[in-house]
Design an enzyme around this catalytic site. Structure first.
Site, PDB file in Angstrom:
ATOM      1  N   PRO A 163      34.673  39.666  34.687  1.00 11.37           N
ATOM      2  CA  PRO A 163      34.822  38.236  34.398  1.00 11.37           C
ATOM      3  C   PRO A 163      33.590  37.658  33.726  1.00 11.37           C
ATOM      4  CG  PRO A 163      34.521  38.616  36.748  1.00 11.37           C
ATOM      5  CD  PRO A 163      34.662  39.956  36.124  1.00 11.37           C
ATOM      6  N   GLY A 188      30.186  35.696  32.983  1.00  9.44           N
ATOM      7  CA  GLY A 188      29.022  35.287  33.763  1.00  9.44           C
ATOM      8  C   GLY A 188      28.514  36.295  34.761  1.00  9.44           C
ATOM      9  N   THR A 216      26.444  40.923  28.971  1.00  9.07           N
ATOM     10  CA  THR A 216      25.573  40.871  27.784  1.00  9.07           C
ATOM     11  C   THR A 216      24.120  41.148  28.148  1.00  9.07           C
ATOM     12  OG1 THR A 216      27.065  39.262  26.776  1.00  9.07           O
ATOM     13  CG2 THR A 216      24.874  39.452  25.832  1.00  9.07           C
ATOM     14  N   SER A 257      51.307  41.912  41.626  1.00  8.04           N
ATOM     15  CA  SER A 257      50.731  41.975  42.968  1.00  8.04           C
ATOM     16  C   SER A 257      51.233  40.881  43.900  1.00  8.04           C
ATOM     17  CB  SER A 257      49.201  41.899  42.878  1.00  8.04           C
ATOM     18  OG  SER A 257      48.798  40.669  42.319  1.00  8.04           O
ATOM     19  N   LYS A 302      39.925  39.760  45.206  1.00 10.51           N
ATOM     20  CA  LYS A 302      40.938  39.103  46.039  1.00 10.51           C
ATOM     21  C   LYS A 302      40.445  38.896  47.461  1.00 10.51           C
ATOM     22  CE  LYS A 302      44.797  40.920  43.325  1.00 10.51           C
ATOM     23  NZ  LYS A 302      45.964  41.825  43.278  1.00 10.51           N
TER      24      LYS A 302
END
Length: 845
Positions: free
Chosen positions: A404, A406, A410, A726, A769
């Site tokens: 995801p 953040g 990079t 799911s 999750k």
């Protein structure tokens, strides 16, 4: 009068006195005639005084190199003592004095014999020397000292033979000089003439003058001449070989240089010609590959024809600038110290131990391949073998960070570049739809430019940087082509050694480049491209990890950006936890850093106004600094509700909790689904309804319910698109709860895919999750049995606070999720579901 030396009276009686002329950068030898220049006032006075003497004799002494440097640096400096001169000098006769209209006086002097200076006198405005004559070097004297006539003759003949060879090697050697050397009767005179012709430095010529024995002099001169002849012979061989290998380019260069000089003399060299000459000199110094050099010469010839001021000339000039400035052969040496690489990764990133270990393994493999390549290249003799070794060992995988936003994808690439000591370049591929952005535009188009890959190499200045291809999953496709197809060539080690940019129209070797990719959603990456990537997954951070990252990295960095000292702002753990909970909702820490930056900037305003006391931020101050809470904590449903189940989902921002609601529609028909669900999720709802319908008798459900009522399945937050398999167990649990009149436990969340056979299938994103369930205070999580292995990725502190139940069949899910009454449990036996009454058993297993 100033005496620069002290002698005994007895010794002074044997000495002669004469004017002295100090000489720099040369030594006058006996029998040699030389022109010398009198530039300083004292030297001019010595020259004029000598011409007034009857015999016109003077002493010529060479100045030592260290004293010569002092005299050259200071025009007013003088000889300070006898230590500034070589004591062995030459007594000379001035044959002629020339007074030129402009410039210094010139003397023609002839060396007579060797002398030893015993005393130096400064008599303004001249120098005088007291000296003693030294014996002449003759064959008789050498024989008397122990030498043999045959030895002297052999040494003399050897010197003359070497001069014959020198004349053979150099067709421009003057015949008159060779005749003088070969007809010399005095061996000492031959040695002195040889020394002058060799143009030796002052210390070596002085050593010739100081030789006390003729045999020693001849041996010394023979050695010097042999070395010079050998050097000249090698130089001739090299020049001969080089002359054969001079190509058309070099000949053209010399001819153009001559033409340029002629044009300069005639005043015909225009600015365009100067520009072309500048580009040509750049081309020669750039050390281009053969193909690139050939292309550059062709374009340079076109530029000469069309001129620099034409439209086509501007296009050619731009192309040549790109061509000449590309790093064809420039590279940086890699720093493959794995210990330092680990230290860099630990310093830049918190946690991510598995990710760091994968990176270190990748760098270790990279290091071993380079070592093997270097070893094989040393063993390979031919260029073809070396190229083959290069191809065999350049093959490697391209790592790709998936996770995801953040979470540090990079910055990990930047850390790898820093650890290797390579330049780092980032290419954003988000929204890219035109393949020409990567491969470049053909020069036939107006405003054509190279592709982003070539531009990144141009900026880096070396041919082996680290290039990060950011957002690989955001690459699109339209009528202008498919950029993902170009990436297949760029990232394939078997193909990228000959990548052809359409603008340069030349092959460029991309195999030394280390490519790193990043993606958020692997499902959106084309399978052929995914096959070329080594995926390293980065999951979201837990709240505890975010606390540590904020204190260790984010807050100090924002304090530095705001210009505040490190002690200016402190946040309590409670305040930082509330910032994470109520002002950010993300898997990474980018938004968290923005909020901390906002706090630091508000404190900086007061700090600039003189309020320099350290600020301790507590939870009560957050609304004043950051405004109202942006995210209200999504509470779990505290009441056990009929037909409502709690599910877990994975998104690009991390894990999320979602609720599945179901209601019966009296006199309705079929299945109604709302909540902006994707096709896969809609199919999960249909599978859940069909399974319960087909097993209604086992579940204690009256079939008339399906005939007389419709079913509505809704997932709240309808503005957000949702999809994925799911949610299957959550939907079947909600429908079973509604139809069996048994409520779902509000402290339980679940995730898993289902099929019509009643199996619970594995899913992905377990860590994200589980963390989402933990944020909402959910205590129990139902997971597929095959996902039990994935719990190792969940932080240990979270695992200890929660209960995990692993299910293989749908019946296990219903038994653990529904609050049953009348001792009802659901079982599977021999592939068929049965309803079993077990009165006396607890409702919870």
């Amino acid at each position: 009068m100033e005496y620069l030396g002290i002698l005994s009276p007895k010794k002074q009686e044997k000495l002669e006195t004469s004017l002295l002329f100090p000489l720099r950068n040369i030594v006058l030898l006996p029998g040699i005639t030389l022109p010398i220049v009198a530039g300083r006032s004292r030297s001019v006075a010595v020259a004029e005084a000598t011409m007034l003497t009857p015999d016109k004799q003077l002493v010529i002494a060479s100045i030592r190199p260290e004293a010569a440097e002092r005299l050259e640096a200071d025009e007013n400096a003088e000889i300070e003592s006898l230590e500034d001169l070589y004591p062995i000098a030459t007594l000379a006769v001035v044959q002629r004095l020339l007074r030129l209209p402009i410039g210094p006086i010139q003397l023609i002097v002839e060396g007579q014999e060797r002398i030893r200076i015993e005393q130096l006198l400064q008599i303004d405005p001249t120098y005088e020397a007291r000296f003693q004559r030294l014996p002449k070097l003759t064959a008789e004297g050498a024989i008397a000292a122990g030498s043999k006539q045959q030895t002297l003759d052999a040494l003399t003949g050897a010197i003359q033979s070497l001069w014959r060879e020198a004349a053979t090697l150099n067709s421009n050697f003057p015949e008159e000089v060779l005749a003088v050397l070969l007809n010399a009767e005095d061996p000492a005179q031959l040695a002195y003439q040889t020394s002058i012709l060799l143009q030796q430095e002052v210390p070596k010529m002085q050593e010739v003058l100081e030789q006390e024995n003729l045999e020693a002099l001849l041996r010394y001169i023979l050695g010097c001449l042999q070395r010079e002849i050998e050097v000249y012979r090698l130089r001739s061989e090299i020049m001969g070989a080089t002359k054969k290998e001079i190509d058309q380019q070099q000949r053209e260069f010399f001819l153009r240089e001559q033409l340029k000089k002629i044009q300069e003399e005639l005043g015909e060299l225009d600015p365009d010609s100067k520009e072309v000459e500048h580009l040509r000199s750049q081309m020669l110094s750039a050390k281009l590959p053969e193909a690139a050099q050939k292309q550059a010469k062709r374009e340079l010839a076109r530029l000469e024809r069309v001129g620099n001021n034409s439209a086509e000339g501007g296009v050619i000039r731009t192309y040549l600038d790109w061509l000449l400035e590309m790093p064809w052969n420039k590279k940086v040496e890699d720093n493959l110290d794995l210990r330092q690489a680990r230290e860099v990764l630990d310093a830049d990133h918190y946690g991510l131990d598995k990710v760091k270990e994968r990176i270190i393994e990748h760098l270790a493999t990279f290091k071993l391949k380079q070592m093997a390549q270097a070893s094989l290249a040393e063993e390979s003799k031919s260029e073809q073998e070396q190229e083959k070794a290069q191809e065999n060992y350049c093959v490697g995988t391209v790592i790709c960070f998936a996770g995801p936003p953040g979470v540090g994808k990079t910055s990990l690439g930047r850390s790898i570049a820093r650890a290797l000591g390579r330049p780092f370049e980032r290419i954003s591929l988000g929204g890219l739809r035109d393949e020409a952005e990567l491969r470049g535009h053909r020069r036939t188009y107006i405003g054509a430019m190279p592709g982003r890959i070539v531009q990144a190499l141009h900026r880096a200045g070396v041919n082996n940087p680290v290039i990060m291809l950011d957002e690989l999953d955001k690459v699109g496709m339209d009528y202008r082509g498919d950029p993902a197809s170009v990436l297949l060539e760029i990232l394939d080690p078997q193909q990228n050694h000959s990548f052809r940019d359409l603008y340069l129209d030349l092959n460029f070797d991309l195999s030394p480049v280390m490519f790193i990719g990043t993606v958020n959603d692997l499902s959106r990456v084309p399978p052929p491209l995914l096959d070329r990537l080594e995926i390293i997954e980065l999951s979201g951070y837990s709240a505890q990890e975010k606390l540590a990252i904020a204190n260790t990295y984010l807050l100090p960095r924002q304090l530095e950006k705001a210009g505040l000292p490190t002690e200016a702002v402190k946040l309590t753990s409670e305040a930082l936890a509330e910032v994470i909970e109520y002002y950010t909702r993300e898997a990474g820490v980018r938004r968290l850093e923005q909020q901390l930056g906002s706090i630091c900037r508000k404190v900086a305003v007061g700090y600039a106004q003189g309020e320099t006391e350290p600020k301790l931020i507590i939870p009560e101050q957050l609304e004043e600094l950051l405004g109202p809470k942006r995210f209200l904590r999504e509470e779990r449903r505290k009441l056990n509700q009929l037909g409502v189940a709690t599910g877990l989902a994975w998104t690009l921002q991390g894990g999320e909790v979602l609720f599945v609601e179901t209601v019966l529609l009296p006199q309705g028909k079929d299945l109604k689904i709302t909540g902006q669900l994707g096709k896969v999720m809609q199919e999960s709802a249909q599978i859940a309804r069909s399974y319960i319908w087909s097993h209604a008798s086992c579940l204690g459900i009256d079939l008339s319910v399906f005939k007389d009522n419709g079913l509505h399945v809704h997932v709240p937050a309808g503005a957000i698109p949702k999809d994925g398999p799911s949610a299957g167990v959550t939907m079947i649990t909600a429908i079973a709860s509604l139809l069996t009149k048994q409520v779902v436990r509000s402290d339980t969340a679940m995730t898993g895919e289902i099929n019509l056979s009643g199996e619970v299938l594995p899913i992905g994103g377990v860590r994200e999750k589980v963390l989402a369930a933990h944020r909402l205070g959910i205590e129990r999580v139902l997971l597929p049995k095959q996902n039990q292995k994935d719990l190792v990725d969940v932080p240990e502190d979270v695992r200890k606070q929660m209960e995990f139940i692993f299910c293989e069949q749908i019946e296990e899910v219903l038994n653990n999720a529904l609050l049953k009454h009348d001792g009802v449990e659901f079982h599977a036996k021999d592939g068929h579901q049965q309803r079993v009454l077990e009165s006396g058993l607890s409702a919870f297993r």
